[in-house]
Design a protein around this motif. Structure first.
Motif, PDB file in Angstrom:
ATOM      1  N   SER A  98      -1.418  12.751  56.782  1.00 21.81           N
ATOM      2  CA  SER A  98      -2.548  13.629  57.054  1.00 21.81           C
ATOM      3  C   SER A  98      -3.529  12.773  57.859  1.00 21.81           C
ATOM      4  CB  SER A  98      -3.248  14.184  55.608  1.00 21.81           C
ATOM      5  OG  SER A  98      -4.326  14.848  55.875  1.00 21.81           O
ATOM      6  N   LEU A  99      -3.750  11.586  57.603  1.00 21.62           N
ATOM      7  CA  LEU A  99      -4.911  10.866  58.408  1.00 21.62           C
ATOM      8  C   LEU A  99      -4.387  10.739  59.694  1.00 21.62           C
ATOM      9  CD1 LEU A  99      -7.493   9.242  57.888  1.00 21.62           C
ATOM     10  CD2 LEU A  99      -6.053   7.139  57.450  1.00 21.62           C
ATOM     11  N   VAL A 100      -3.137  10.485  60.019  1.00 25.59           N
ATOM     12  CA  VAL A 100      -2.428  10.436  61.469  1.00 25.59           C
ATOM     13  C   VAL A 100      -2.866  11.809  62.154  1.00 25.59           C
ATOM     14  CG1 VAL A 100      -0.503  10.341  62.862  1.00 25.59           C
ATOM     15  CG2 VAL A 100      -0.919   8.839  61.162  1.00 25.59           C
ATOM     16  N   ARG A 101      -2.422  12.757  61.399  1.00 28.78           N
ATOM     17  CA  ARG A 101      -2.812  14.295  61.997  1.00 28.78           C
ATOM     18  C   ARG A 101      -4.345  14.492  62.305  1.00 28.78           C
ATOM     19  NH1 ARG A 101      -4.272  18.439  59.360  1.00 28.78           N
ATOM     20  NH2 ARG A 101      -3.414  17.673  57.485  1.00 28.78           N
ATOM     21  N   ARG A 102      -5.116  14.021  61.223  1.00 33.95           N
ATOM     22  CA  ARG A 102      -6.382  14.327  61.630  1.00 33.95           C
ATOM     23  C   ARG A 102      -7.185  13.645  62.524  1.00 33.95           C
ATOM     24  NH1 ARG A 102      -8.654  15.060  55.215  1.00 33.95           N
ATOM     25  NH2 ARG A 102      -7.163  16.470  54.326  1.00 33.95           N
ATOM     26  N   TYR A 103      -6.695  12.356  62.813  1.00 31.55           N
ATOM     27  CA  TYR A 103      -7.163  11.447  63.775  1.00 31.55           C
ATOM     28  C   TYR A 103      -7.043  11.979  65.203  1.00 31.55           C
ATOM     29  CZ  TYR A 103      -8.337   7.375  66.299  1.00 31.55           C
ATOM     30  OH  TYR A 103      -8.908   6.267  67.247  1.00 31.55           O
ATOM     31  N   ALA A 104      -5.878  12.314  65.377  1.00 35.61           N
ATOM     32  CA  ALA A 104      -5.007  12.804  66.586  1.00 35.61           C
ATOM     33  C   ALA A 104      -5.684  14.051  66.887  1.00 35.61           C
ATOM     34  CB  ALA A 104      -3.772  13.181  66.785  1.00 35.61           C
ATOM     35  N   LEU A 105      -6.155  15.126  66.092  1.00 36.10           N
ATOM     36  CA  LEU A 105      -6.598  16.508  66.457  1.00 36.10           C
ATOM     37  C   LEU A 105      -8.033  16.140  66.769  1.00 36.10           C
ATOM     38  CD1 LEU A 105      -4.993  18.709  63.902  1.00 36.10           C
ATOM     39  CD2 LEU A 105      -4.418  18.369  66.194  1.00 36.10           C
ATOM     40  N   ALA A 106      -8.703  15.206  65.856  1.00 40.08           N
ATOM     41  CA  ALA A 106     -10.261  14.927  66.152  1.00 40.08           C
ATOM     42  C   ALA A 106     -10.454  14.363  67.501  1.00 40.08           C
ATOM     43  CB  ALA A 106     -10.728  14.116  64.990  1.00 40.08           C
ATOM     44  N   TRP A 107      -9.357  13.583  68.065  1.00 41.74           N
ATOM     45  CA  TRP A 107      -9.648  12.946  69.325  1.00 41.74           C
ATOM     46  C   TRP A 107      -9.521  14.238  70.438  1.00 41.74           C
ATOM     47  CZ3 TRP A 107      -6.268  13.393  73.312  1.00 41.74           C
ATOM     48  CH2 TRP A 107      -6.613  12.461  74.622  1.00 41.74           C
ATOM     49  N   ALA A 123      -7.597  29.906  57.678  1.00 40.30           N
ATOM     50  CA  ALA A 123      -7.908  31.228  57.386  1.00 40.30           C
ATOM     51  C   ALA A 123      -7.923  31.902  58.924  1.00 40.30           C
ATOM     52  CB  ALA A 123      -9.432  31.252  56.869  1.00 40.30           C
ATOM     53  N   ALA A 124      -8.455  31.187  59.884  1.00 45.16           N
ATOM     54  CA  ALA A 124      -8.371  31.702  61.149  1.00 45.16           C
ATOM     55  C   ALA A 124      -7.120  32.023  61.710  1.00 45.16           C
ATOM     56  CB  ALA A 124      -9.365  30.830  62.189  1.00 45.16           C
ATOM     57  N   MET A 135       4.850  29.446  60.854  1.00 44.31           N
ATOM     58  CA  MET A 135       4.213  28.743  61.862  1.00 44.31           C
ATOM     59  C   MET A 135       3.709  27.438  61.157  1.00 44.31           C
ATOM     60  SD  MET A 135       4.106  29.982  65.036  1.00 44.31           S
ATOM     61  CE  MET A 135       4.331  31.701  65.787  1.00 44.31           C
ATOM     62  N   PRO A 136       3.365  26.445  62.119  1.00 42.11           N
ATOM     63  CA  PRO A 136       2.665  25.127  61.606  1.00 42.11           C
ATOM     64  C   PRO A 136       1.551  25.484  60.786  1.00 42.11           C
ATOM     65  CG  PRO A 136       3.522  24.930  63.645  1.00 42.11           C
ATOM     66  CD  PRO A 136       3.611  25.999  63.603  1.00 42.11           C
ATOM     67  N   LYS A 137       1.030  24.740  59.678  1.00 39.72           N
ATOM     68  CA  LYS A 137      -0.020  25.070  59.161  1.00 39.72           C
ATOM     69  C   LYS A 137      -1.395  24.528  59.876  1.00 39.72           C
ATOM     70  CE  LYS A 137       2.076  25.386  54.618  1.00 39.72           C
ATOM     71  NZ  LYS A 137       2.025  24.820  53.189  1.00 39.72           N
ATOM     72  N   HIS A 138      -1.001  23.659  60.774  1.00 44.41           N
ATOM     73  CA  HIS A 138      -2.180  22.802  61.370  1.00 44.41           C
ATOM     74  C   HIS A 138      -2.039  22.572  63.021  1.00 44.41           C
ATOM     75  CE1 HIS A 138      -3.353  21.532  57.247  1.00 44.41           C
ATOM     76  NE2 HIS A 138      -2.202  21.007  57.208  1.00 44.41           N
ATOM     77  N   GLY A 139      -2.968  22.658  63.459  1.00 46.43           N
ATOM     78  CA  GLY A 139      -2.897  22.242  64.916  1.00 46.43           C
ATOM     79  C   GLY A 139      -3.453  23.360  65.843  1.00 46.43           C
ATOM     80  N   PHE A 140      -3.412  24.611  65.514  1.00 42.53           N
ATOM     81  CA  PHE A 140      -3.847  25.721  66.669  1.00 42.53           C
ATOM     82  C   PHE A 140      -5.249  25.482  66.910  1.00 42.53           C
ATOM     83  CE2 PHE A 140      -0.306  27.996  64.573  1.00 42.53           C
ATOM     84  CZ  PHE A 140       0.386  28.500  65.975  1.00 42.53           C
ATOM     85  N   TYR A 141      -5.655  25.590  68.049  1.00 48.53           N
ATOM     86  CA  TYR A 141      -7.108  25.444  68.621  1.00 48.53           C
ATOM     87  C   TYR A 141      -7.151  26.671  69.646  1.00 48.53           C
ATOM     88  CZ  TYR A 141      -4.832  22.834  72.515  1.00 48.53           C
ATOM     89  OH  TYR A 141      -4.240  22.543  73.593  1.00 48.53           O
ATOM     90  N   LEU A 142      -8.332  27.117  69.900  1.00 50.83           N
ATOM     91  CA  LEU A 142      -8.838  27.597  71.174  1.00 50.83           C
ATOM     92  C   LEU A 142      -9.558  26.870  72.213  1.00 50.83           C
ATOM     93  CD1 LEU A 142     -10.440  30.706  69.471  1.00 50.83           C
ATOM     94  CD2 LEU A 142      -8.315  30.657  70.511  1.00 50.83           C
ATOM     95  N   GLY A 153      -4.108  27.474  71.865  1.00 49.58           N
ATOM     96  CA  GLY A 153      -3.142  26.059  71.916  1.00 49.58           C
ATOM     97  C   GLY A 153      -2.776  25.595  70.682  1.00 49.58           C
ATOM     98  N   LEU A 154      -1.412  24.840  70.409  1.00 48.15           N
ATOM     99  CA  LEU A 154      -1.152  24.452  69.361  1.00 48.15           C
ATOM    100  C   LEU A 154      -0.683  23.132  69.649  1.00 48.15           C
ATOM    101  CD1 LEU A 154      -0.015  24.682  66.433  1.00 48.15           C
ATOM    102  CD2 LEU A 154       2.266  25.600  67.243  1.00 48.15           C
ATOM    103  N   ALA A 155      -1.218  22.101  68.982  1.00 48.57           N
ATOM    104  CA  ALA A 155      -1.179  20.579  68.920  1.00 48.57           C
ATOM    105  C   ALA A 155       0.083  20.111  67.972  1.00 48.57           C
ATOM    106  CB  ALA A 155      -2.364  19.849  68.903  1.00 48.57           C
ATOM    107  N   ILE A 156       0.839  19.414  68.539  1.00 48.52           N
ATOM    108  CA  ILE A 156       1.975  18.855  67.427  1.00 48.52           C
ATOM    109  C   ILE A 156       1.737  17.280  67.720  1.00 48.52           C
ATOM    110  CG2 ILE A 156       4.491  18.373  66.983  1.00 48.52           C
ATOM    111  CD1 ILE A 156       4.800  21.170  68.466  1.00 48.52           C
ATOM    112  N   VAL A 157       1.630  16.548  66.414  1.00 52.06           N
ATOM    113  CA  VAL A 157       1.146  15.346  66.346  1.00 52.06           C
ATOM    114  C   VAL A 157       2.191  14.332  66.061  1.00 52.06           C
ATOM    115  CG1 VAL A 157      -0.122  13.576  65.114  1.00 52.06           C
ATOM    116  CG2 VAL A 157      -1.237  15.895  65.767  1.00 52.06           C
ATOM    117  N   ASP A 158       2.658  13.392  66.777  1.00 53.75           N
ATOM    118  CA  ASP A 158       3.630  12.468  66.594  1.00 53.75           C
ATOM    119  C   ASP A 158       3.306  11.466  65.663  1.00 53.75           C
ATOM    120  OD1 ASP A 158       5.620  10.752  66.750  1.00 53.75           O
ATOM    121  OD2 ASP A 158       5.216   9.895  68.630  1.00 53.75           O
TER     122      ASP A 158
END
Length: 259
Positions: A98-107, A123-124, A135-142, A153-158
């Motif tokens: 989770s920390l990897v994902r959160r860091y990448a999305l924050a960047w 919720a959005a 669908m993925p639970k995380h990574g969607f953005y406008l 957008g949908l971001a997939i984190v390695d």
């Protein structure tokens, strides 16, 4: 004797930082700097965070945890969560993945193009999609561009996966984006971006090359059903990024990584 904490008067920026801790799950000083402290002295980030976390062991609104051997990140305390109406789950310490994902999305949101992207919470996403279950639970953005309609957008984190495995995953996600009526509208309007976030530039180049090739081959028939000829050009954008500072967070013993 622990030094007593005096509750600081929270400024608008203080509240913004606390909301960022909720949105991204973590606050990392070097990531939040261009997002909330553009044009400010380097010490402004440090002093703000120091006021928000106070003195151990009774932290105020944020508390520090190790990010890697050299860096720390901050997460909400119960008191900080109450200030912005966060649930208790938002104050818990994240696991390694989770920390990897959160860091990448924050960047992606805070550093690549500050204030152009908005990360969507669960919720959005549920409100946006007709059937978000697959669908993925995380990574969607406008992605908001001046004078243009917003892009989804949908971001997939390695997390350290083998490139071939990550490409297969991204291609499967792209299929679902086309099959879902809500996201298909963005695809057909050419307002969708599929984003891959990785930690190594050579791997990023390989992912970018092989993903594009696979998507052209795998999505051709599906897109043809909706009147799109994908033999030459896909109807959505593909972006791949190397996230600075992500590599130290990747578990070295990850079974899927061969590099």
């Amino acid at each position: 004797m622990p030094k007593p904490n005096k509750k600081p008067r929270l400024t608008r920026r203080d509240l913004d930082v606390l909301r960022d801790a909720l949105t991204f799950g973590i606050v990392v000083p070097e990531l939040i700097a261009p997002y909330r402290f553009a044009g400010k002295a380097p010490g402004a980030v440090t002093s703000t965070l120091r006021r928000l976390y106070g003195h151990p062991p009774r932290f105020l609104y944020l508390r520090p945890d190790p990010l890697d051997d050299r860096r720390v990140y901050y997460r909400l305390t119960a008191r900080g969560g109450r200030v912005i109406g966060a649930t208790r789950a938002a104050t818990l310490r994240p696991g390694k993945q989770s920390l990897v994902r959160r860091y990448a999305l924050a960047w992606l949101v805070c550093c690549d193009k500050p204030h152009q992207r908005v990360l969507l919470d669960r919720a959005a996403v549920v409100q946006l999609l007709v059937s978000p279950g697959r669908m993925p639970k995380h990574g969607f953005y406008l992605h908001n561009l001046e004078g243009q309609p917003s892009r989804l957008g949908l971001a997939i984190v390695d997390h350290g996966a083998h490139p071939a495995r990550l490409v297969r995953k991204a291609a499967k996600v792209a299929e679902r984006l086309i099959e879902n009526p809500s996201t298909r509208e963005f695809v057909l309007a050419r307002r969708l971006t599929l984003t891959l976030l990785t930690f190594d530039e050579m791997k990023r180049e390989e992912l970018d090359r092989t993903l594009r090739r696979r998507l052209h081959r795998q999505l051709r028939t599906l897109l043809w059903q909706y009147g799109v000829d994908a033999r030459t050009q896909l109807p959505f954008a593909i972006e791949t990024y190397t996230v600075p500072g992500l590599l130290p967070l990747i578990p070295h013993d990850h079974p899927g990584e061969t590099r």
